[in-house]
Design a protein around this motif. Sequence first.
Motif, PDB file in Angstrom:
ATOM      1  N   LYS A   1     -23.885 -10.555   3.359  1.00 27.29           N
ATOM      2  CA  LYS A   1     -23.446  -9.277   3.915  1.00 27.29           C
ATOM      3  C   LYS A   1     -21.978  -9.339   4.315  1.00 27.29           C
ATOM      4  N   ALA A   2     -21.576 -10.438   4.962  1.00 32.32           N
ATOM      5  CA  ALA A   2     -20.176 -10.586   5.370  1.00 32.32           C
ATOM      6  C   ALA A   2     -19.253 -10.606   4.146  1.00 32.32           C
ATOM      7  N   ASP A   3     -19.677 -11.278   3.075  1.00 36.58           N
ATOM      8  CA  ASP A   3     -18.853 -11.307   1.864  1.00 36.58           C
ATOM      9  C   ASP A   3     -18.714  -9.911   1.258  1.00 36.58           C
ATOM     10  N   ALA A   4     -19.819  -9.159   1.228  1.00 36.13           N
ATOM     11  CA  ALA A   4     -19.759  -7.791   0.692  1.00 36.13           C
ATOM     12  C   ALA A   4     -18.861  -6.904   1.558  1.00 36.13           C
ATOM     13  N   LEU A   5     -18.957  -7.059   2.879  1.00 40.36           N
ATOM     14  CA  LEU A   5     -18.106  -6.266   3.764  1.00 40.36           C
ATOM     15  C   LEU A   5     -16.632  -6.634   3.599  1.00 40.36           C
ATOM     16  N   LYS A   6     -16.351  -7.923   3.363  1.00 39.56           N
ATOM     17  CA  LYS A   6     -14.953  -8.326   3.152  1.00 39.56           C
ATOM     18  C   LYS A   6     -14.382  -7.695   1.892  1.00 39.56           C
ATOM     19  N   VAL A   7     -15.183  -7.663   0.823  1.00 41.19           N
ATOM     20  CA  VAL A   7     -14.715  -7.046  -0.420  1.00 41.19           C
ATOM     21  C   VAL A   7     -14.427  -5.568  -0.202  1.00 41.19           C
ATOM     22  N   LYS A   8     -15.350  -4.871   0.460  1.00 40.41           N
ATOM     23  CA  LYS A   8     -15.150  -3.442   0.732  1.00 40.41           C
ATOM     24  C   LYS A   8     -13.983  -3.227   1.685  1.00 40.41           C
ATOM     25  N   PHE A   9     -13.813  -4.141   2.636  1.00 34.79           N
ATOM     26  CA  PHE A   9     -12.711  -4.042   3.595  1.00 34.79           C
ATOM     27  C   PHE A   9     -11.357  -4.129   2.879  1.00 34.79           C
ATOM     28  N   ARG A  10     -11.254  -5.047   1.923  1.00 33.09           N
ATOM     29  CA  ARG A  10     -10.007  -5.165   1.166  1.00 33.09           C
ATOM     30  C   ARG A  10      -9.767  -3.922   0.308  1.00 33.09           C
ATOM     31  N   ASP A  11     -10.842  -3.360  -0.263  1.00 30.91           N
ATOM     32  CA  ASP A  11     -10.691  -2.135  -1.059  1.00 30.91           C
ATOM     33  C   ASP A  11     -10.175  -0.985  -0.203  1.00 30.91           C
ATOM     34  N   TYR A  12     -10.734  -0.854   1.016  1.00 30.68           N
ATOM     35  CA  TYR A  12     -10.264   0.210   1.912  1.00 30.68           C
ATOM     36  C   TYR A  12      -8.805  -0.007   2.303  1.00 30.68           C
ATOM     37  N   ALA A  13      -8.427  -1.245   2.596  1.00 33.83           N
ATOM     38  CA  ALA A  13      -7.037  -1.526   2.969  1.00 33.83           C
ATOM     39  C   ALA A  13      -6.082  -1.180   1.823  1.00 33.83           C
ATOM     40  N   LYS A  14      -6.475  -1.523   0.609  1.00 29.80           N
ATOM     41  CA  LYS A  14      -5.642  -1.203  -0.550  1.00 29.80           C
ATOM     42  C   LYS A  14      -5.544   0.303  -0.751  1.00 29.80           C
ATOM     43  N   ALA A  15      -6.680   1.006  -0.609  1.00 32.05           N
ATOM     44  CA  ALA A  15      -6.667   2.469  -0.781  1.00 32.05           C
ATOM     45  C   ALA A  15      -5.824   3.143   0.302  1.00 32.05           C
ATOM     46  N   ILE A  16      -5.872   2.651   1.537  1.00 32.10           N
ATOM     47  CA  ILE A  16      -5.066   3.225   2.616  1.00 32.10           C
ATOM     48  C   ILE A  16      -3.579   3.035   2.342  1.00 32.10           C
ATOM     49  N   ALA A  17      -3.215   1.834   1.881  1.00 35.40           N
ATOM     50  CA  ALA A  17      -1.803   1.575   1.580  1.00 35.40           C
ATOM     51  C   ALA A  17      -1.306   2.497   0.460  1.00 35.40           C
ATOM     52  N   GLU A  18      -2.123   2.663  -0.587  1.00 35.98           N
ATOM     53  CA  GLU A  18      -1.719   3.544  -1.683  1.00 35.98           C
ATOM     54  C   GLU A  18      -1.649   4.991  -1.230  1.00 35.98           C
ATOM     55  N   THR A  19      -2.601   5.435  -0.414  1.00 34.47           N
ATOM     56  CA  THR A  19      -2.603   6.824   0.057  1.00 34.47           C
ATOM     57  C   THR A  19      -1.400   7.110   0.943  1.00 34.47           C
ATOM     58  N   LYS A  20      -1.070   6.187   1.835  1.00 35.97           N
ATOM     59  CA  LYS A  20       0.096   6.382   2.697  1.00 35.97           C
ATOM     60  C   LYS A  20       1.395   6.399   1.885  1.00 35.97           C
ATOM     61  N   ALA A  21       1.446   5.570   0.848  1.00 36.18           N
ATOM     62  CA  ALA A  21       2.642   5.574   0.003  1.00 36.18           C
ATOM     63  C   ALA A  21       2.804   6.904  -0.728  1.00 36.18           C
ATOM     64  N   ASN A  22       1.688   7.496  -1.164  1.00 33.98           N
ATOM     65  CA  ASN A  22       1.762   8.787  -1.855  1.00 33.98           C
ATOM     66  C   ASN A  22       1.977   9.944  -0.892  1.00 33.98           C
ATOM     67  N   MET A  23       1.524   9.777   0.353  1.00 33.28           N
ATOM     68  CA  MET A  23       1.638  10.880   1.311  1.00 33.28           C
ATOM     69  C   MET A  23       3.077  11.194   1.659  1.00 33.28           C
ATOM     70  N   SER A  24       3.920  10.190   1.695  1.00 36.59           N
ATOM     71  CA  SER A  24       5.319  10.440   2.058  1.00 36.59           C
ATOM     72  C   SER A  24       5.978  11.384   1.050  1.00 36.59           C
ATOM     73  N   SER A  25       5.731  11.137  -0.235  1.00 33.10           N
ATOM     74  CA  SER A  25       6.313  12.021  -1.259  1.00 33.10           C
ATOM     75  C   SER A  25       5.647  13.391  -1.243  1.00 33.10           C
ATOM     76  N   ASP A  26       4.311  13.451  -1.030  1.00 32.77           N
ATOM     77  CA  ASP A  26       3.622  14.737  -0.985  1.00 32.77           C
ATOM     78  C   ASP A  26       4.090  15.574   0.201  1.00 32.77           C
ATOM     79  N   ALA A  27       4.262  14.938   1.361  1.00 33.59           N
ATOM     80  CA  ALA A  27       4.720  15.667   2.547  1.00 33.59           C
ATOM     81  C   ALA A  27       6.137  16.189   2.333  1.00 33.59           C
ATOM     82  N   ALA A  28       6.992  15.358   1.765  1.00 31.35           N
ATOM     83  CA  ALA A  28       8.364  15.798   1.516  1.00 31.35           C
ATOM     84  C   ALA A  28       8.387  16.963   0.530  1.00 31.35           C
ATOM     85  N   SER A  29       7.564  16.880  -0.508  1.00 29.56           N
ATOM     86  CA  SER A  29       7.520  17.952  -1.501  1.00 29.56           C
ATOM     87  C   SER A  29       6.976  19.240  -0.899  1.00 29.56           C
TER      88      SER A  29
END
Length: 279
Positions: free
Chosen positions: A58-86
């Motif tokens: 269970k801990a291994d599965a949660l770690k994998v999902k945790f890394r996926d969420y962290a990656k998705a948050i970083a990508e979303t925040k990077a795209n939000m700056s350009s979307d907000a400016a636009s």
Amino acid sequence: APSRLPPPLGTRHSALYLATCTINTATMSEVPPTRMNQQIFKVKKKAAEGGYKLLKKKADALKVKFRDYAKAIAETKANMSSDAASAFFSLTQAEYAAGNFKNKVAEGPMTARIRVGAGVDNVAGVKIPVFTLYETGVTLDNQSLGLVGGGKKIQNVREKFTGFIEMLIKLASLQTSFVTLDEALKVTNRRVNALENVTIPKIQGVLDYISRELDELEREDFTRLKLVQGKKEAEIEEEQKRKDAEKMAAIKSGRKVETTNDADITAQFDAQDDEDVVF
């Protein structure tokens, strides 16, 4: 001068070992060393090891999902700056083309065209909140905005800010799921560490204690049986010596000696020598 040398490498491990030994000693004094308790603690150890393996997965599965969420948050925040400016730049263009239309928008009906729905996602037994966007189907009453000029720019602002709101809802969902998953991962890791470093060693210590005590009891029983057997053999030998002395005394005095035959009389006969008797 005070010593600046680091503490020995085994200091922390020695403290952990002493603490574990103290716990095991306290537990051993409460468990009678019997076969029944040995079987009970073997079942407990098997259950603890099974729980440890499941929690580890269970801990291994949660770690994998945790890394996926962290990656998705970083990508979303990077795209939000350009979307907000636009989006805000398109608002500035619309105000330049159509004038200040904020008051006209505020005078109209304030019914939301977009709402946020909440759902639940299950990740390895952990319920994570998920936010989704859905349209209410309300028709817009401010379609007349921009008839004089800037209508295309106002429509562009509406589309830009709709996409920006979708990005905000997605980020809020990811951030909430990330925090929830982080707490669940901490709890799972604490349970895994408790089973690995406390519960299983404690049960194993009790099993070792019971095994040592049972082996000691077996050795005591074996020693006791050897002593009893030696005592009986000594008594038989003393009895035989007494009989031999009495026999010698009787022979010397000329008295008749009674002989006893303790041999098995059936051993003198062979069953093969007799013929079969048919009735």
